[in-house]
Design an enzyme around this catalytic site. Sequence first.
Site, PDB file in Angstrom:
ATOM      1  N   TRP A 121      96.693   3.979 -37.769  1.00 13.13           N
ATOM      2  CA  TRP A 121      96.215   2.385 -36.967  1.00 13.13           C
ATOM      3  C   TRP A 121      96.557   1.868 -36.115  1.00 13.13           C
ATOM      4  O   TRP A 121      96.255   1.666 -35.082  1.00 13.13           O
ATOM      5  CB  TRP A 121      95.130   2.409 -37.684  1.00 13.13           C
ATOM      6  N   ASN A 122      98.167   1.629 -36.402  1.00  9.85           N
ATOM      7  CA  ASN A 122      98.317   0.067 -35.925  1.00  9.85           C
ATOM      8  C   ASN A 122      98.425  -0.088 -34.308  1.00  9.85           C
ATOM      9  O   ASN A 122      99.074  -0.894 -33.313  1.00  9.85           O
ATOM     10  CB  ASN A 122      98.948  -0.929 -36.674  1.00  9.85           C
ATOM     11  N   PRO A 174      96.534  11.911 -37.607  1.00 12.94           N
ATOM     12  CA  PRO A 174      96.834  10.365 -37.271  1.00 12.94           C
ATOM     13  C   PRO A 174      95.901  10.082 -38.246  1.00 12.94           C
ATOM     14  O   PRO A 174      94.719  10.424 -39.367  1.00 12.94           O
ATOM     15  CB  PRO A 174      95.827  10.084 -36.204  1.00 12.94           C
ATOM     16  N   ALA A 175      95.893   8.761 -37.698  1.00 13.33           N
ATOM     17  CA  ALA A 175      94.750   7.804 -38.592  1.00 13.33           C
ATOM     18  C   ALA A 175      93.949   8.018 -38.489  1.00 13.33           C
ATOM     19  O   ALA A 175      93.204   8.663 -37.186  1.00 13.33           O
ATOM     20  CB  ALA A 175      95.483   6.223 -38.356  1.00 13.33           C
ATOM     21  N   SER A 190     101.303   2.654 -46.099  1.00 14.27           N
ATOM     22  CA  SER A 190     102.176   1.936 -46.510  1.00 14.27           C
ATOM     23  C   SER A 190     102.879   2.253 -48.204  1.00 14.27           C
ATOM     24  O   SER A 190     102.976   3.302 -47.811  1.00 14.27           O
ATOM     25  CB  SER A 190     101.057   1.330 -47.267  1.00 14.27           C
ATOM     26  N   GLU A 245     108.786   5.317 -42.890  1.00 16.29           N
ATOM     27  CA  GLU A 245     109.069   4.061 -42.483  1.00 16.29           C
ATOM     28  C   GLU A 245     107.441   3.906 -43.095  1.00 16.29           C
ATOM     29  O   GLU A 245     106.239   3.399 -42.786  1.00 16.29           O
ATOM     30  CB  GLU A 245     108.555   3.914 -41.411  1.00 16.29           C
ATOM     31  N   ARG A 258     102.903 -10.362 -31.673  1.00 16.83           N
ATOM     32  CA  ARG A 258     102.822  -9.297 -31.449  1.00 16.83           C
ATOM     33  C   ARG A 258     101.759  -7.579 -31.527  1.00 16.83           C
ATOM     34  O   ARG A 258     101.449  -8.006 -32.611  1.00 16.83           O
ATOM     35  CB  ARG A 258     104.085  -8.511 -30.651  1.00 16.83           C
ATOM     36  N   SER A 281     112.748  -3.253 -30.681  1.00 16.08           N
ATOM     37  CA  SER A 281     111.712  -1.602 -30.799  1.00 16.08           C
ATOM     38  C   SER A 281     112.471  -1.549 -29.902  1.00 16.08           C
ATOM     39  O   SER A 281     112.648  -1.712 -28.538  1.00 16.08           O
ATOM     40  CB  SER A 281     110.177  -1.368 -31.217  1.00 16.08           C
TER      41      SER A 281
END
Length: 473
Positions: A148-149, A173-174, A227, A248, A276, A437
């Site tokens: 979600w982030n 997706p989340a 996580s 990841e 950020r 990134s």
Amino acid sequence: MIDNLFIDGQWRAGEGDRRFDVTDPADLSTVARFAIAGERDCMDAVDAAAAAQESWAATAPRERGEMLRGAYEILTAEIEYFAELMVRENGKSWSDAIGEANYAKEFFRWFAEEAVRVPGDYRLSPAGDKRIIVDRQPIGVSLLITPWNFPAAMATRKLAPALAAGCTTILKPARETPLTAAYVVEVLRRAGLPRGVVNLVTPVPTGPLVKLMIDRPEVRKLSFTGSTEVGRDLLHACADTVVSTSMELGGNAPLVVLPGADLDEAVAGAVLAKMRNGGSACTAANRFYVHDSVHDEFVARMDAALAGISVGPGLDRSNGLGALVSVAERDKVAALVETALADGAKLVRGGNAAADGAFYDATLLTDVRHGSAISRTEIFGPVTAVVRFDEVDEAVRMANDTVYGLMAYVFGPEREAIAVGRRLEAGMVAINRGVVSDPAAPFGGVKQSGLGREGGSEGILEFLEEKYIALTA
């Protein structure tokens, strides 16, 4: 906005038309009620991706690349809508949302170019009896699970290389942020992707239905961002059918400020590295190790910098810090701060949760003890936790004292900073800067922060398998 599943080229409600609420963390209002995918929906998505795999793999790389380039052009034209969706369902500030939108679309442009540059090899064997051809072919149906982030960037960072490589996809997706993912999928549909090549499901219950998809023999790749705890479970699930995985996972990034660091540069970089995305980033600086000679001045300057960050709804573009994704996430951050204070840390600034909405102030803690709960936990919030050190070797030891190894930051004279950076156990190191990134760079960690790399020329290789063909010389 789209609130349905996407399976075999069609938007549709899930079986039984069950739905879950998508909440705006800024005011806790319901933004949408998104479709729940049941078992039949998930199996249909696998069937659709499997049916489309052969023809998509046979599609010319240039044609696949042009479709990705088309998606990039659509997102460029609709960039503000893209960002607004993220603000509404994720809560992040406008500056973070528009920054993510611009970053996310670049993966489509980058991998549009990489699609036509897949490397191979042709050589004479050492014995001279054969010609060795090394071909790379699409790995096959790929299940992509995103957090979600960064709901936009994590989706495009997985979809773009998979599609460029010739793999069909199922995006999960989340549950907190399905609207951004659905929009990305719709953009790909508009860009001309054939039916079945991209599918979107939001299964409930999540774990068992994801496992059912992994168990299907047609699914040959899992790419997961989330996580470490969930990543471990998924690795176990993939073992049964030996599914290729890219992971990841979590981070606990150290930020080291060395003697002689340029403090203007260090504080500016530290604010970026910490604040950020409101600190909700696996790459966020989590533990600040600051040398005694610059500690007090660094803290004073950091305090002043955080004082200038306004907190509030992301749709108000003047706010530099938005809401966390949920009240539960906000409360986890608040609990970490309370535990740190009980453990002897000093509160310099912040430490406040809003009465309404999932907001938490930019917070600065000093006298944090290395090894305390807040130094061992991925904070995922706007909290700067500072540990003082005397010897550089001690800072390196503390920085490496974690099972994680995704990101690290070093500020100091360049020669010394690079030397320290090479000693840090991390897949990525930033020297005198707060953000690393880039779609053109390989993103990933070591130790329990993950497996494989995303982005760069390495990213497409995660979705390709080598095939050796022997010819008579």
